[in-house]
Write a protein that holds these residues in place. Structure first.
Motif, mmCIF file in Angstrom:
data_model
loop_
_atom_site.group_PDB
_atom_site.id
_atom_site.type_symbol
_atom_site.label_atom_id
_atom_site.label_comp_id
_atom_site.label_asym_id
_atom_site.label_seq_id
_atom_site.Cartn_x
_atom_site.Cartn_y
_atom_site.Cartn_z
ATOM 1 N N UNK A 86 6.397 5.588 2.682
ATOM 2 C CA UNK A 86 6.402 4.132 2.764
ATOM 3 C C UNK A 86 5.075 3.507 2.336
ATOM 4 N N UNK A 87 4.123 4.330 1.922
ATOM 5 C CA UNK A 87 2.802 3.827 1.531
ATOM 6 C C UNK A 87 2.923 2.979 0.269
ATOM 7 N N UNK A 88 2.341 1.795 0.292
ATOM 8 C CA UNK A 88 2.371 0.900 -0.861
ATOM 9 C C UNK A 88 1.392 1.409 -1.911
ATOM 10 N N UNK A 89 1.904 1.806 -3.061
ATOM 11 C CA UNK A 89 1.048 2.348 -4.114
ATOM 12 C C UNK A 89 0.672 1.308 -5.158
ATOM 13 N N UNK A 90 1.163 0.088 -5.000
ATOM 14 C CA UNK A 90 0.732 -0.983 -5.902
ATOM 15 C C UNK A 90 -0.682 -1.410 -5.523
ATOM 16 N N UNK A 91 -1.348 -2.123 -6.435
ATOM 17 C CA UNK A 91 -2.716 -2.572 -6.199
ATOM 18 C C UNK A 91 -2.696 -3.986 -5.633
ATOM 19 N N UNK A 92 -3.348 -4.185 -4.516
ATOM 20 C CA UNK A 92 -3.507 -5.531 -3.981
ATOM 21 C C UNK A 92 -4.738 -6.172 -4.641
ATOM 22 N N UNK A 93 -4.947 -7.485 -4.496
ATOM 23 C CA UNK A 93 -6.123 -8.124 -5.106
ATOM 24 C C UNK A 93 -7.440 -7.466 -4.710
ATOM 25 N N UNK A 94 -7.548 -7.011 -3.457
ATOM 26 C CA UNK A 94 -8.780 -6.346 -3.026
ATOM 27 C C UNK A 94 -8.992 -5.027 -3.763
ATOM 28 N N UNK A 138 -10.801 -13.302 -11.225
ATOM 29 C CA UNK A 138 -10.146 -12.467 -12.232
ATOM 30 C C UNK A 138 -9.192 -11.479 -11.569
ATOM 31 N N UNK A 139 -9.595 -10.914 -10.435
ATOM 32 C CA UNK A 139 -8.738 -9.962 -9.727
ATOM 33 C C UNK A 139 -7.446 -10.619 -9.283
ATOM 34 N N UNK A 140 -7.552 -11.814 -8.723
ATOM 35 C CA UNK A 140 -6.369 -12.525 -8.262
ATOM 36 C C UNK A 140 -5.470 -12.910 -9.432
ATOM 37 N N UNK A 141 -6.078 -13.298 -10.535
ATOM 38 C CA UNK A 141 -5.305 -13.704 -11.706
ATOM 39 C C UNK A 141 -4.530 -12.505 -12.285
ATOM 40 N N UNK A 142 -5.188 -11.354 -12.369
ATOM 41 C CA UNK A 142 -4.507 -10.151 -12.856
ATOM 42 C C UNK A 142 -3.378 -9.774 -11.913
ATOM 43 N N UNK A 143 -3.623 -9.895 -10.620
ATOM 44 C CA UNK A 143 -2.580 -9.585 -9.642
ATOM 45 C C UNK A 143 -1.402 -10.547 -9.787
ATOM 46 N N UNK A 144 -1.678 -11.817 -10.009
ATOM 47 C CA UNK A 144 -0.600 -12.806 -10.135
ATOM 48 C C UNK A 144 0.343 -12.459 -11.280
#
Length: 521
Positions: free
Chosen positions: A214-222, A244-250
């Motif tokens: 169940x571990x989330x393997x996607x990247x969060x903004x942090x 930039x991190x938040x924008x890439x995540x969006x």
């Protein structure tokens, strides 16, 4: 050697910019410590192999970890029968064990195992010898198998799973692997369906003792922020890391390879900078990039008609589809990474996929030869002045062409296809310069927001079905509030009105500081 952003194969800490995997590895180790048998099922290029290689090193002090890859360690010929598979698996096991610091007792057992490899060696013999090795081992033994998809059409692999299950159930009496991790795109239940599609075997898995990871393997903004911080300490670009991190995540919703690809484009293209426009340029490049991931997704759409139909319902119809974990089409859509569960509904996994899927659906010969597409392509030069897109004119012309071409069609046809028709008209206009995506946060049965990026300028277009003046005014207020999210003062509304006495056309209204340009067809 300078680190780089990697989008092929596994990532290595000393060579590639990576997110910190410590929390994920710790969570998996907790399951291993508890002796669980685990399935890791994620879409292509989602970081499975990188995580498993890191896990192997993370567990090495406390466990013997054998990390196999059925794609590279086993050929299809070795799955032809039980003897071939058992001998091949044993040889791979011996090779991996001998590359560790092992005791003399283990060495002796490996020697005995090697002696037994002959034409009569089968799965029962293999598991008896594996049990002997686990008995004498001074540390618990953990088995990892990556790319189990390679075995997806082989009955012998099902028999192997049954033996693993049997050893798990008897491990209090006979020593066995402390933990087993099987990783791939397909889960074990889907593997079995491919081999034995009859009803009985769809619901009786030989691997029902496993726990799904169940571990989330996607990247969060942090996560992205941490990776970019390391990059910034090397290159001192002056980027706003958090922005930039938040924008890439969006854009990516943290899909690992998409995050890395955007970063790679910006890093390697001297024309792109680490700012908003740089991210948008990288996204634009990614949307036309021919990658193994996109090729795999396109192939899946051809192989699974139900999956394609589900995407059509979500994208073209703007339909809400409840997330139903037992529905086969839903399972396929999630398993292959096309979509995910969000607030009880099935939604497209990220904006990149959403736009790419729209492009797949809107680039068929039939659509490119349609009157609306041809009209948009022919009039494209009229809509751009001084590198700025005139969205008002786009909507005005769309109203005109829509009424001319489709005005005599039935109400049912327009309700189903109105959104799609606008995107058919829009696509050739912005093609090669801008891109668009559908804002999933606001999509429902009667309302869809299209966000258009064109040379750094954003246009928010709300598309909805007309349900009366009061409903329309409420939608105008909602759009005005929504524009604050994008820090822009002008929005656009496209309403599909099926009343016989409707008044088609365009007009502008002012709501406080916000301007709404509305088109009605």
């Amino acid at each position: 050697m300078q680190k780089v952003f990697n989008v092929t194969g596994n990532c290595t800490p000393g060579q590639h910019y990576m997110v910190d995997l410590a929390s994920r590895l710790d969570a998996i180790k907790n399951m291993v410590d508890a002796g669980k048998y685990i399935t890791v099922n994620r879409a292509r290029q989602y970081g499975k192999t990188t995580t498993l290689i890191a896990l192997e090193q993370y567990l090495a002090d406390e466990y013997y970890v054998l990390n196999m890859d059925f794609q590279s360690d086993m050929s299809s010929y070795q799955f032809k029968d039980e003897n071939s598979f058992s001998c091949a698996f044993a040889k791979s096991f011996i090779f991996l064990m001998k590359n560790m610091k092992i005791t003399s007792d283990i060495k002796n057992e490996l020697t005995e195992l090697k002696k037994e490899l002959n034409n009569n060696f089968v799965l029962v013999d293999l598991f008896m010898k594996l049990s002997d090795i686990c008995r004498v081992a001074d540390k618990p033994v953990v088995l990892i198998i990556d790319e189990v998809d390679s075995a997806s059409n082989n009955q012998v692999f099902l028999d192997f799973l049954a033996q693993l299950r049997g050893s798990y159930l008897r491990r209090n009496k006979f020593p066995a692997f402390h933990s087993v991790i099987l990783a791939g795109v397909y889960d074990i239940r889907n593997l079995q369906i491919k081999i034995r599609p009859d009803t009985e075997h769809k619901h009786n898995s030989p691997w029902n003792i496993a726990n799904a990871l169940e571990v989330d393997m996607s990247f969060c903004p942090d996560d992205i922020e941490g990776m970019l911080s390391e990059y910034e300490s090397d290159y001192h670009t002056g980027m706003d890391i958090k922005l930039i991190s938040q924008m890439i995540y969006d854009y990516t919703a943290g899909y690992p390879v998409l995050v890395s690809q955007i970063c790679k484009f910006i890093d390697e293209d001297t024309e792109m900078k680490w700012n908003k426009n740089g991210v948008k340029s990288a996204v634009k490049k990614l949307l036309i990039y021919q990658s193994p991931l996109f090729e795999s997704l396109a192939n899946k759409l051809e192989q699974y008609p139900e999956l394609r139909q589900q995407l059509v319902q979500i994208l073209e119809r703007g339909k809400k589809i409840p997330y139903r974990p037992d529905d086969e089409a839903t399972k396929q859509t999630v398993m292959f990474g096309f979509a995910k569960e969000q607030n009880g509904d099935l939604v497209i996994a990220n904006r990149i996929f959403e736009t790419r899927f729209y492009d797949m659906l809107l680039t068929t010969p039939q659509i490119q030869n349609s009157p609306l597409y041809i009209a948009g392509e022919r009039q494209k030069p009229e809509f751009v002045l001084h590198n700025r897109l005139n969205m008002e004119l786009v909507l005005e012309k769309f109203v005109q062409y829509f009424n001319d071409i489709y005005g005599d069609k039935t109400e049912r046809f327009i309700e189903d296809d109105g959104r799609k028709l606008f995107l058919i008209y829009l696509r050739p206009i912005i093609n090669g310069v801008g891109n668009y995506y559908i804002e999933a946060q606001t999509r429902d049965l009667t309302r869809t927001d299209v966000i258009v990026d064109y040379l750094g300028e954003q246009f928010v277009i709300e598309m909805k079905i007309w349900h009366g003046k009061e409903y329309n005014e409420r939608g105008e207020r909602q759009l005005a509030e929504y524009l604050d999210y994008y820090h822009i003062n002008k929005g656009y509304m496209l309403s599909f009105n099926f009343n016989k006495n409707k008044q088609s056309g365009t007009h502008t209204i002012q709501l406080g500081e916000k301007t709404i340009f509305e088109a009605i067809v």
